[in-house]
Design a protein around this motif. Structure first.
Motif, short mmCIF file in Angstrom:
data_model
loop_
_atom_site.label_atom_id
_atom_site.label_comp_id
_atom_site.label_asym_id
_atom_site.label_seq_id
_atom_site.Cartn_x
_atom_site.Cartn_y
_atom_site.Cartn_z
N CYS A 146 0.86 -1.19 0.00
CA CYS A 146 0.00 0.00 0.00
C CYS A 146 0.89 1.23 0.00
O CYS A 146 1.79 1.37 0.84
N GLY A 147 0.67 2.12 -0.94
CA GLY A 147 1.49 3.32 -1.03
C GLY A 147 1.36 4.22 0.19
O GLY A 147 2.34 4.84 0.62
N LYS A 148 0.18 4.29 0.78
CA LYS A 148 -0.02 5.12 1.96
C LYS A 148 0.75 4.56 3.17
O LYS A 148 1.29 5.31 3.97
N CYS A 149 0.77 3.23 3.28
CA CYS A 149 1.54 2.60 4.36
C CYS A 149 3.03 2.91 4.22
O CYS A 149 3.71 3.22 5.21
N ARG B 286 4.42 5.47 2.64
CA ARG B 286 4.69 6.89 2.92
C ARG B 286 4.68 7.17 4.42
O ARG B 286 5.47 7.97 4.91
N ALA B 287 3.74 6.52 5.15
CA ALA B 287 3.71 6.71 6.60
C ALA B 287 4.98 6.19 7.26
O ALA B 287 5.53 6.82 8.18
N LYS C 113 7.90 8.55 6.40
CA LYS C 113 7.78 9.79 7.17
C LYS C 113 8.31 9.59 8.58
O LYS C 113 8.99 10.46 9.14
N LYS D 141 0.41 2.89 10.08
CA LYS D 141 -1.00 3.25 10.15
C LYS D 141 -1.23 4.60 9.50
O LYS D 141 -0.42 5.51 9.62
N HIS D 142 -2.35 4.73 8.84
CA HIS D 142 -2.68 5.97 8.12
C HIS D 142 -4.19 6.07 7.98
O HIS D 142 -4.93 5.12 8.24
N GLY E 120 -7.77 6.95 5.72
CA GLY E 120 -8.27 6.58 4.41
C GLY E 120 -8.28 5.08 4.17
O GLY E 120 -8.18 4.27 5.11
N CYS F 168 -6.87 1.53 3.06
CA CYS F 168 -5.61 0.80 2.98
C CYS F 168 -5.78 -0.32 1.95
O CYS F 168 -6.70 -1.13 2.05
N TYR F 169 -4.89 -0.36 0.97
CA TYR F 169 -5.00 -1.32 -0.11
C TYR F 169 -4.21 -2.60 0.16
O TYR F 169 -4.15 -3.47 -0.70
#
Length: 535
Positions: free
Chosen positions: A423-426, A428-429, A432, A450-451, A453, A455-456
């Motif tokens: 998952c791209g959001k995971c 990036r988190a 960061k 964790k983020h 929206g 999660c894919y």
């Protein structure tokens, strides 16, 4: 840089004043914004490229900025005056391996937010030649009239006397605003005076461009406006008042020159979709052309950024790219719900067709966890799974995999399991958290991923090992729903015949999982009562 203007500024200083010192403190916001505007006016071949702070500095010097500009000044405005990437988009590309890897920040003006640039142009390494990027012409800003004010602000600040230039720029802005207000007032007066004559006085919409118009809406507006001017008497006409753009539509207001009657014209109607975008409770009204553009692009298989680039290149008014992505999320939700409904219908058709087969041995009878008697249809199907990308030597590249079950009675898919272990959001988190200077280990990765929206990431298995867990998941979905309850006698399926290529243990896993759910005794027993009822 204007030497004559600098000489005039220096002549105004006292004779005993110290020479201008080199600016090493923080750059003022006005000077930083002027520098951003100069970067935005780079030639197109230069502006489209992703550049480092050093490369931006070198090109600013060549284009006409004073040589006292340091790379530290460019880094300062990129880090402190570019909040939320207002002026420049940022991207990082890594080089090296392990702990020796480094990340270089590259920047590009938001003017080219929809432009694409190949990765080969982004960075270079020991295995690739150094980048050979274009430069603007020497003195490029000096030959552009629109750059003169910003260039003087930056150069005079570097040489210690930018306040005079800033005051002159403010006075020029005030004079231009007063002149524009006077011109608008005179145009309104002329329009009001000419409105007493028939067919005169209306002014056109300002600005150039095109829009998608609904033919019926335009025809109805012309009919209603003509009917009112005829009823209002001679000399009456509809005078243009204002125009508001919203997405791909334009709303215009016209007022009668003799009375208070006002008519509005919309290039299209506004509609509410039944499905809300992700993260929202209800949908808001959108221009109908917005929905039609997104829907057509999806059906034709056209990328949204390319579709928007096509329309904007032709000068047609288009919605913002973020709005287009939100509308596409609605379409994805609808497609997902429709695919689930169609899959349920395929299972229902499989059960009905299997029970109509002449040599059908009857349903299998078993008791669920609540002790209730169930009668489940038996049938045959083929199944197989595969990863997203497969290379030579059976090495998988990718993160997604799919497992599909097709009925041998109806030749329709009755089971689809999709897995994704990334998952791209995971990511990036996690990055960061790592960039903040905190050390991470494999034991505490998950708590820092964790983020908000969607999660894919729905599986821990890669595409090479996801077939067997997906087979167990499909076996359970054939009998139970998401809540763990029995699906029903008309849609639940027990496969007593499985066809597969047998390259993995997925068929065995599937059979064992279904046998575990219904129980071994029921699995080996056929009920004569059910056979008679099925016949």
């Amino acid at each position: 840089y204007n030497p004559q203007r600098f000489a005039d500024t220096m002549s105004k200083l006292p004779q005993n004043a110290p020479p201008p010192m080199k600016q090493t403190d923080k750059m003022p916001v006005d000077v930083g914004n002027a520098l951003f505007r100069l970067i935005r006016r780079f030639p197109e071949d230069v502006g489209k490229m992703w550049l480092t702070s050093k490369e931006l500095h070198d090109r600013l010097i060549v284009a006409g900025v004073d040589e006292d500009l340091e790379e530290a000044h460019v880094k300062y405005i990129l880090r402190n005056l570019n909040r939320k990437e207002k002026h420049m988009r940022k991207n990082e590309f890594g080089r090296g391996h392990g702990n020796d890897s480094t990340h270089t920040a590259y920047y590009r003006s938001t003017k080219y937010i929809d432009e694409s640039s190949p990765k080969s142009d982004h960075w270079s390494s020991t295995n690739r030649p150094m980048r050979d990027l274009p430069y603007p012409d020497e003195g490029y800003f000096d030959n552009m009239r629109e750059c003169s004010t910003d260039l003087d602000i930056v150069n005079e600040w570097l040489l210690g006397g930018y306040l005079e230039v800033l005051e002159a720029a403010e006075k020029a802005k005030e004079e231009a605003a007063r002149a524009a207000a006077a011109a608008e007032a005179s145009a309104a007066a002329a329009s009001s005076a000419a409105s007493n004559q028939k067919y005169g006085g209306s002014r056109e919409v300002g600005g150039d461009g095109f829009c998608i118009t609904h033919i019926g809406s335009r025809r109805n507006f012309v009919r209603d406006a003509s009917a009112h001017t005829s009823a209002c008497g001679g000399g009456a006409e509809m005078v243009y008042c204002e125009s508001v753009g919203h997405g791909s539509s334009i709303w215009e207001k016209y007022q009668c020159s003799k009375c208070d009657y006002a008519a509005t014209y919309d290039t299209c109607s506004y509609v509410n979709t039944d499905t809300a975008s992700r993260g929202r409770i209800r949908s808001r009204k959108q221009p109908e052309t917005n929905i039609r553009i997104i829907k057509s692009a999806r059906e034709a298989g056209v990328n949204l950024s390319k579709a928007r680039e096509l329309f904007t290149g032709a000068g047609i008014v288009m919605p913002a790219y973020r709005n287009m992505l939100e509308q596409e999320s609605k379409i994805r939700e609808v497609i997902e719900s429709l695919s689930e409904e169609r899959l349920e219908q395929n299972r229902r058709e499989h059960c009905a067709a299997a029970r109509r087969v002449p040599d059908y041995h009857g349903d299998i009878v078993w008791r669920d966890s609540k002790g209730e008697l169930r009668s489940t249809c038996r049938g045959a199907a083929c199944m197989d799974g595969g990863g997203l990308t497969r290379a030579y030597n059976h090495r998988y590249k990718g993160n997604q995999a799919a497992f599909i079950v097709i009925s041998l009675v109806t030749n329709m898919p009755i089971g689809i399991v999709w897995t994704n272990n990334s998952c791209g959001k995971c990511i990036r988190a996690l990055y960061k958290y790592q960039r903040s200077g905190n050390a991470t280990s494999s034991a505490n990765y998950m708590q820092h991923m964790k983020h908000g929206g969607v999660c894919y990431r729905n599986s821990k298995c890669g595409p090479g090992t996801a077939e067997e867990p997906s087979a167990e998941q499909a076996a359970e979905e054939f009998l139970l729903n998401d809540a763990g309850e029995y699906r029903g006698d008309d849609t639940a399926i027990f496969l007593d015949e499985v066809v597969s290529d047998n390259d993995t243990r997925a068929p065995n896993k599937f059979i064992a999982k279904q046998a575990e759910i219904i129980g071994e005794n029921a699995w080996r027993r056929f009920s004569p009562l059910v056979t008679v009822s099925a016949a």
